[in-house]
Design a protein around this motif. Structure first.
Motif, PDB file in Angstrom:
ATOM      1  N   LEU A  40       0.681  -1.017  -0.051  1.00 14.31           N
ATOM      2  CA  LEU A  40      -0.163  -0.074  -0.202  1.00 14.31           C
ATOM      3  C   LEU A  40       1.215   1.518  -0.337  1.00 14.31           C
ATOM      4  N   ASN A  58      -6.823   0.772  -0.999  1.00  7.59           N
ATOM      5  CA  ASN A  58      -6.621  -0.428  -0.022  1.00  7.59           C
ATOM      6  C   ASN A  58      -6.799  -2.022  -0.896  1.00  7.59           C
TER       7      ASN A  58
ATOM      8  N   LEU B  36     -10.407  -2.121   5.288  1.00  7.08           N
ATOM      9  CA  LEU B  36     -10.887  -1.531   3.356  1.00  7.08           C
ATOM     10  C   LEU B  36     -11.016  -0.116   3.610  1.00  7.08           C
ATOM     11  N   HIS B  40      -5.365   5.136   5.353  1.00  4.78           N
ATOM     12  CA  HIS B  40      -3.984   4.788   6.317  1.00  4.78           C
ATOM     13  C   HIS B  40      -2.719   5.592   5.930  1.00  4.78           C
ATOM     14  N   TYR B 139      -2.094   0.357  11.231  1.00  6.14           N
ATOM     15  CA  TYR B 139      -2.524   0.115   9.710  1.00  6.14           C
ATOM     16  C   TYR B 139      -4.136  -1.067  10.516  1.00  6.14           C
TER      17      TYR B 139
END
Lengths: 185, 218
Positions: A40, A58, B36, B40, B139
């Motif tokens: 990511l 994501n 999801l 982040h 995270y």
């Protein structure tokens, strides 16, 4: 070009292309599967998405390594071979454009010559020089074309699982077909 | 066109299977799965906060000399901020290695008034963290915050660190704490992080917090 057709009919070029491309993509995909956070972060460096698209980013970070791995395995065994090849063709085109774009950004921002630019491209192979990665991707891209366009089904699981009775017998090296090529379904 | 249709359909099937497997694996893997629906990374890059005052000092601690050694002191070690232009918009104070070490060796850390928070993931944390440091993997913050927030609220100073260098996880974890209501003026970001700590040959705790197993850095 008859020699090219004869070589292709042998199934060997396709088998080699499938193995090289498939194994490479499986290795690169599997390297990223276990650490979606690291992938990511690397994806984010390309600024592919506008602000607010973080869910898409994501999902891509989580799923793209799996898609690469699954398509690579399918290519190796010769199942859904053309679909996997088409997918890699699209992905490799996108990856290569993104890598070149990032290299151009680095060149403009830091004045580093292109030959000296290296970074972790998120490809699964760690830190690489752009001058190596781009030709490597172009090579894989060409292999994708072979896997997509080759008419033969030799050495594929597709041929075993889904025998096409409408097709004429596979041409052999000794007796090349009189028709141009296998009909496409 | 018909020649392209079947490969296209096959590619769609492969993508669908990849999405299903990826999302399923992410949901099933508590260790490395990520949320999801959470942004982040964006906060670290785009969020800008008004600058705040440096962290308050505890009443008892130790001070770092310019050479990085630590001397007992009646006063507290002042957090040595990084040059102001490096983090002009951050609400947090960025500290150097000597200051982090002084806090670690101070009485306030011994008594739990100052705390360290490791912002790395499970694998890196168990491999070796600053002895006594709590964990807050940004995270997967929801796993850690319920237990950590009461401790942070009562702490005088909170030192957050990650790998150092270009690692932004410590700042992201600090922002998590701030968004949960922790006063940002008592959050210190140890910029050099565990890399510098290890390079200085300082002790590392392996496994869980308070596992009692220690190794020395390089």
């Amino acid at each position: 070009m008859n020699w090219l057709r004869r070589a292709d009919n042998s199934g060997i070029p396709l088998l080699l292309a499938r193995l090289i491309l498939g194994i490479t993509m499986v290795l690169m995909g599997w390297a990223k599967v276990g650490d979606p956070v690291a992938f990511l972060k690397l994806l984010d460096q390309y600024h592919l998405f506008p602000p607010g698209w973080y869910v898409v980013q994501n999902v891509l970070a989580v799923c793209l390594p799996w898609i690469e791995t699954i398509a690579g395995v399918l290519l190796i065994v010769g199942l859904f071979r053309r679909g996997s090849a088409l997918l890699f063709l699209v992905l490799l085109t996108g990856f290569t454009i993104a890598i070149i774009g990032r290299a151009m950004d680095i060149h403009q921002e830091q004045g580093i010559p292109y030959s000296q630019i290296h970074f972790d491209c998120g490809c699964g192979s760690g830190d690489v020089f752009v001058k190596v990665k781009v030709p490597e991707n172009i090579g894989l891209w060409l292999l994708s074309w072979i896997c997509l366009l080759s008419p033969t089904r030799r050495f594929t699981l597709d041929r075993v699982l889904f025998p096409d009775r409408r097709r004429p017998a596979e041409p052999t090296l000794d007796a090349p077909p009189t028709v141009a090529s296998e009909p496409q379904s | 066109m018909r020649r392209l249709l079947r490969p296209l359909l096959e590619a769609i099937v492969v993508v669908a299977v990849g999405l299903a497997v990826g999302l399923g694996a992410n949901a099933a893997d508590e260790q490395s799965g990520i949320a999801l629906s959470k942004d982040h990374l964006r906060r670290a890059q785009t969020t800008r906060f008004p600058a705040t005052t440096p962290a308050p000092s505890p009443t008892t601690s130790a001070a770092a000399t310019p050479e990085g050694t630590v001397e007992a002191s009646a006063g507290a070690p002042e957090a040595t901020p990084a040059p102001a232009d490096e983090h002009p918009d951050s609400p947090f104070t960025f500290i150097d290695h000597a200051t982090a070490l002084a806090i670690y060796q101070g009485d306030a850390y011994l008594y739990g008034e100052d705390i360290f928070i490791d912002a790395r993931d499970d694998a890196h944390y168990t491999e070796g963290h600053i002895p006594g440091a709590y964990q807050l993997d940004h995270y997967r913050a929801d796993r850690y915050l319920p237990d950590l927030l009461p401790i942070c609220r009562s702490a005088l100073r909170i030192v957050v660190y990650c790998n150092g260098g270009s690692c932004e996880d410590s700042q992201l974890a600090a922002e998590d704490l701030m968004l949960e209501g922790i006063d940002p003026s008592k959050i210190l970001v140890y910029e050099a992080g565990i890399t510098e700590w290890r390079a200085q040959g300082l002790p590392l705790e392996v496994g869980e917090r308070s596992s009692g197993k220690y190794i020395n850095g390089e």
